[in-house]
Design an enzyme around this catalytic site. Sequence first.
Site, PDB file in Angstrom:
ATOM      1  N   HIS A   1     -22.307  65.112 -23.376  1.00  0.00           N
ATOM      2  CA  HIS A   1     -22.281  65.100 -21.912  1.00  0.00           C
ATOM      3  C   HIS A   1     -21.062  64.332 -21.385  1.00  0.00           C
ATOM      4  O   HIS A   1     -21.191  63.384 -20.609  1.00  0.00           O
ATOM      5  CB  HIS A   1     -23.581  64.485 -21.353  1.00  0.00           C
ATOM      6  CG  HIS A   1     -23.956  65.059 -20.002  1.00  0.00           C
ATOM      7  ND1 HIS A   1     -25.235  65.462 -19.694  1.00  0.00           N
ATOM      8  CD2 HIS A   1     -23.212  65.304 -18.892  1.00  0.00           C
ATOM      9  CE1 HIS A   1     -25.260  65.912 -18.437  1.00  0.00           C
ATOM     10  NE2 HIS A   1     -24.039  65.819 -17.948  1.00  0.00           N
TER      11      HIS A   1
ATOM     12  N   ARG B   1     -26.605  72.378 -18.004  1.00  0.00           N
ATOM     13  CA  ARG B   1     -27.791  71.594 -18.342  1.00  0.00           C
ATOM     14  C   ARG B   1     -28.432  72.207 -19.592  1.00  0.00           C
ATOM     15  O   ARG B   1     -28.507  73.435 -19.709  1.00  0.00           O
ATOM     16  CB  ARG B   1     -28.818  71.598 -17.199  1.00  0.00           C
ATOM     17  CG  ARG B   1     -28.484  70.647 -16.046  1.00  0.00           C
ATOM     18  CD  ARG B   1     -28.549  69.165 -16.434  1.00  0.00           C
ATOM     19  NE  ARG B   1     -28.206  68.283 -15.341  1.00  0.00           N
ATOM     20  CZ  ARG B   1     -26.980  67.808 -15.097  1.00  0.00           C
ATOM     21  NH1 ARG B   1     -25.970  68.143 -15.861  1.00  0.00           N
ATOM     22  NH2 ARG B   1     -26.768  66.982 -14.097  1.00  0.00           N
TER      23      ARG B   1
ATOM     24  N   GLU C   1     -31.560  65.845 -24.574  1.00  0.00           N
ATOM     25  CA  GLU C   1     -30.491  64.837 -24.648  1.00  0.00           C
ATOM     26  C   GLU C   1     -30.900  63.465 -24.134  1.00  0.00           C
ATOM     27  O   GLU C   1     -30.309  62.459 -24.510  1.00  0.00           O
ATOM     28  CB  GLU C   1     -29.232  65.313 -23.896  1.00  0.00           C
ATOM     29  CG  GLU C   1     -29.395  65.390 -22.399  1.00  0.00           C
ATOM     30  CD  GLU C   1     -28.067  65.752 -21.698  1.00  0.00           C
ATOM     31  OE1 GLU C   1     -27.483  66.779 -22.033  1.00  0.00           O
ATOM     32  OE2 GLU C   1     -27.661  64.987 -20.813  1.00  0.00           O
TER      33      GLU C   1
ATOM     34  N   ASP D   1     -22.116  70.801 -24.185  1.00  0.00           N
ATOM     35  CA  ASP D   1     -21.905  69.424 -23.741  1.00  0.00           C
ATOM     36  C   ASP D   1     -23.229  68.840 -23.254  1.00  0.00           C
ATOM     37  O   ASP D   1     -23.287  67.691 -22.839  1.00  0.00           O
ATOM     38  CB  ASP D   1     -20.877  69.417 -22.592  1.00  0.00           C
ATOM     39  CG  ASP D   1     -20.470  68.011 -22.174  1.00  0.00           C
ATOM     40  OD1 ASP D   1     -20.194  67.193 -23.077  1.00  0.00           O
ATOM     41  OD2 ASP D   1     -20.433  67.724 -20.962  1.00  0.00           O
TER      42      ASP D   1
HETATM   43  P1  NAI Z   1     -22.736  74.069  -7.538  1.00  0.00           P
HETATM   44  O1  NAI Z   1     -24.003  73.787  -6.815  1.00  0.00           O
HETATM   45  O2  NAI Z   1     -21.439  73.957  -6.823  1.00  0.00           O
HETATM   46  O3  NAI Z   1     -22.800  75.533  -8.190  1.00  0.00           O
HETATM   47  C1  NAI Z   1     -23.928  76.058  -8.802  1.00  0.00           C
HETATM   48  C2  NAI Z   1     -23.899  77.547  -8.570  1.00  0.00           C
HETATM   49  O4  NAI Z   1     -24.983  78.117  -9.297  1.00  0.00           O
HETATM   50  C3  NAI Z   1     -24.076  77.936  -7.084  1.00  0.00           C
HETATM   51  O5  NAI Z   1     -23.046  78.812  -6.695  1.00  0.00           O
HETATM   52  C4  NAI Z   1     -25.437  78.592  -7.058  1.00  0.00           C
HETATM   53  O6  NAI Z   1     -25.539  79.620  -6.088  1.00  0.00           O
HETATM   54  C5  NAI Z   1     -25.513  79.145  -8.471  1.00  0.00           C
HETATM   55  N1  NAI Z   1     -26.871  79.497  -8.871  1.00  0.00           N
HETATM   56  C6  NAI Z   1     -28.030  78.910  -8.532  1.00  0.00           C
HETATM   57  N2  NAI Z   1     -29.062  79.566  -9.108  1.00  0.00           N
HETATM   58  C7  NAI Z   1     -28.513  80.581  -9.821  1.00  0.00           C
HETATM   59  C8  NAI Z   1     -29.063  81.602 -10.619  1.00  0.00           C
HETATM   60  N3  NAI Z   1     -30.385  81.732 -10.782  1.00  0.00           N
HETATM   61  N4  NAI Z   1     -28.213  82.474 -11.220  1.00  0.00           N
HETATM   62  C9  NAI Z   1     -26.867  82.369 -11.039  1.00  0.00           C
HETATM   63  N5  NAI Z   1     -26.306  81.414 -10.285  1.00  0.00           N
HETATM   64  C10 NAI Z   1     -27.118  80.541  -9.684  1.00  0.00           C
HETATM   65  O7  NAI Z   1     -22.768  73.111  -8.809  1.00  0.00           O
HETATM   66  P2  NAI Z   1     -21.526  72.667  -9.696  1.00  0.00           P
HETATM   67  O8  NAI Z   1     -20.947  71.419  -9.143  1.00  0.00           O
HETATM   68  O9  NAI Z   1     -20.642  73.809  -9.957  1.00  0.00           O
HETATM   69  O10 NAI Z   1     -22.286  72.257 -11.035  1.00  0.00           O
HETATM   70  C11 NAI Z   1     -22.917  73.243 -11.857  1.00  0.00           C
HETATM   71  C12 NAI Z   1     -23.795  72.534 -12.847  1.00  0.00           C
HETATM   72  O11 NAI Z   1     -22.947  71.800 -13.766  1.00  0.00           O
HETATM   73  C13 NAI Z   1     -24.689  71.433 -12.212  1.00  0.00           C
HETATM   74  O12 NAI Z   1     -25.891  71.972 -11.773  1.00  0.00           O
HETATM   75  C14 NAI Z   1     -24.876  70.467 -13.331  1.00  0.00           C
HETATM   76  O13 NAI Z   1     -26.087  70.793 -13.975  1.00  0.00           O
HETATM   77  C15 NAI Z   1     -23.687  70.707 -14.278  1.00  0.00           C
HETATM   78  N6  NAI Z   1     -22.796  69.578 -14.384  1.00  0.00           N
HETATM   79  C16 NAI Z   1     -22.469  69.131 -15.641  1.00  0.00           C
HETATM   80  C17 NAI Z   1     -21.614  68.068 -15.824  1.00  0.00           C
HETATM   81  C18 NAI Z   1     -21.198  67.594 -17.176  1.00  0.00           C
HETATM   82  O14 NAI Z   1     -20.678  66.471 -17.300  1.00  0.00           O
HETATM   83  N7  NAI Z   1     -21.377  68.383 -18.228  1.00  0.00           N
HETATM   84  C19 NAI Z   1     -21.090  67.345 -14.657  1.00  0.00           C
HETATM   85  C20 NAI Z   1     -21.417  67.939 -13.382  1.00  0.00           C
HETATM   86  C21 NAI Z   1     -22.275  69.000 -13.265  1.00  0.00           C
END
Ligand code: NAI
Length: 329
Positions: free
Chosen positions: A295, A234, A263, A258
């Site tokens: 994105h 993000r 955005e 990305d």
């Molecule tokens: P997820 O929920 O599986 O993983 C997020 C991880 O971040 C979790 O393991 C969580 O414990 C950790 N986390 C939370 N707070 C933290 C902190 N303060 N310090 C370190 N780690 C922390 O989410 P997922 O599916 O892996 O997605 C990650 C991010 O990718 C999403 O939040 C979203 O913003 C972004 N995303 C981007 C996309 C794109 O098209 N560019 C598409 C899908 C998601």
Amino acid sequence: MDILFFSAQPYDITYFNQANQQNTHRFRFLEYPLNEDNTALIKDEKAVCVFVNDKVDAAVVHKLKEKGITLIALRCAGFNNVDLKAAAEAGISVVRVPAYSPHAVAEHAVTLLLALNRKIYKSYNRVRDNNFTLAGLEGFDVYGKTVGVIGTGNIGAVFCRIMLGFGCKVLAHDVVEDASLVQAGVTYVSQESVLTESDIISLHCPLTPDTKHLINGHSINSMKRGVTLINTSRGGLVDTKAVVEALKNGHIGALGIDVYEQEEQLFFQNLSGIIIQDDVLSRLTTFPNVLVTAHQGFFTREALTQIAETTLANISSFEKNEPLKNALK
Ligand code: NAI
């Protein structure tokens, strides 16, 4: 259920219609984003389906309630754009697609890294212009480098494994450690150590009050000079103005993003005939060592299919009063 889609793109229409071949649900697709004014476009629908840049703040939630909306279905994983407290107070349920091909986003992060490192965007243009010189295209071996990963959830875990496959040393930080990654060879360290010890840093944590601007002037100064920074998570994780300064003075060696803080005013639209007013993004796109994509990390056939199927399954569960396994509270 009758569902009104906001910010709908042609591919949303294709994939959602494909996932609804039994005509279980009825759709109306609007290309406009959801905001306070556009809630007026809701007719008889009880559910709205929104994407990453639809701003569902308390004021919008209030209007949705007035319109009789009972469900906000996010067709994405991130939910920083939704005021969950306001939705709960309004009695509106919120569901999301927690995981859909984490490979899509992780592979896009790797694509940004490799394209930046080997200057693929430059060589593509050079060769098309019959310029077969190599000066300025020099990169480095990714093999053997230290890669830092912040957030090892679905996407970060896949990214870690790909980097291990490249022969990198992978350092990670997360509030929850994944034992299977440790077994695979990832070393969990503090966020500070990830930032200070890595040659390449990739962000995969969600945007929360804790993670907003985790990349800022102070943290950049602690990084290795020449670090490559990749953000597919993000935009708000990064203080973009601080990053511009660090690119100007060479502290950041390359940047692949990305996602971008501002955005929502830009991405998913064709603004090619318009003067962009965002001077920070305009400055970013002038650097030869910056690669910005709009994105598109999620944008694979597999992910789009899964997004549509999971979103409709969430809505069906809501309609049937079943427990909502993908509910946000
Ligand atoms: P997820 O929920 O599986 O993983 C997020 C991880 O971040 C979790 O393991 C969580 O414990 C950790 N986390 C939370 N707070 C933290 C902190 N303060 N310090 C370190 N780690 C922390 O989410 P997922 O599916 O892996 O997605 C990650 C991010 O990718 C999403 O939040 C979203 O913003 C972004 N995303 C981007 C996309 C794109 O098209 N560019 C598409 C899908 C998601």
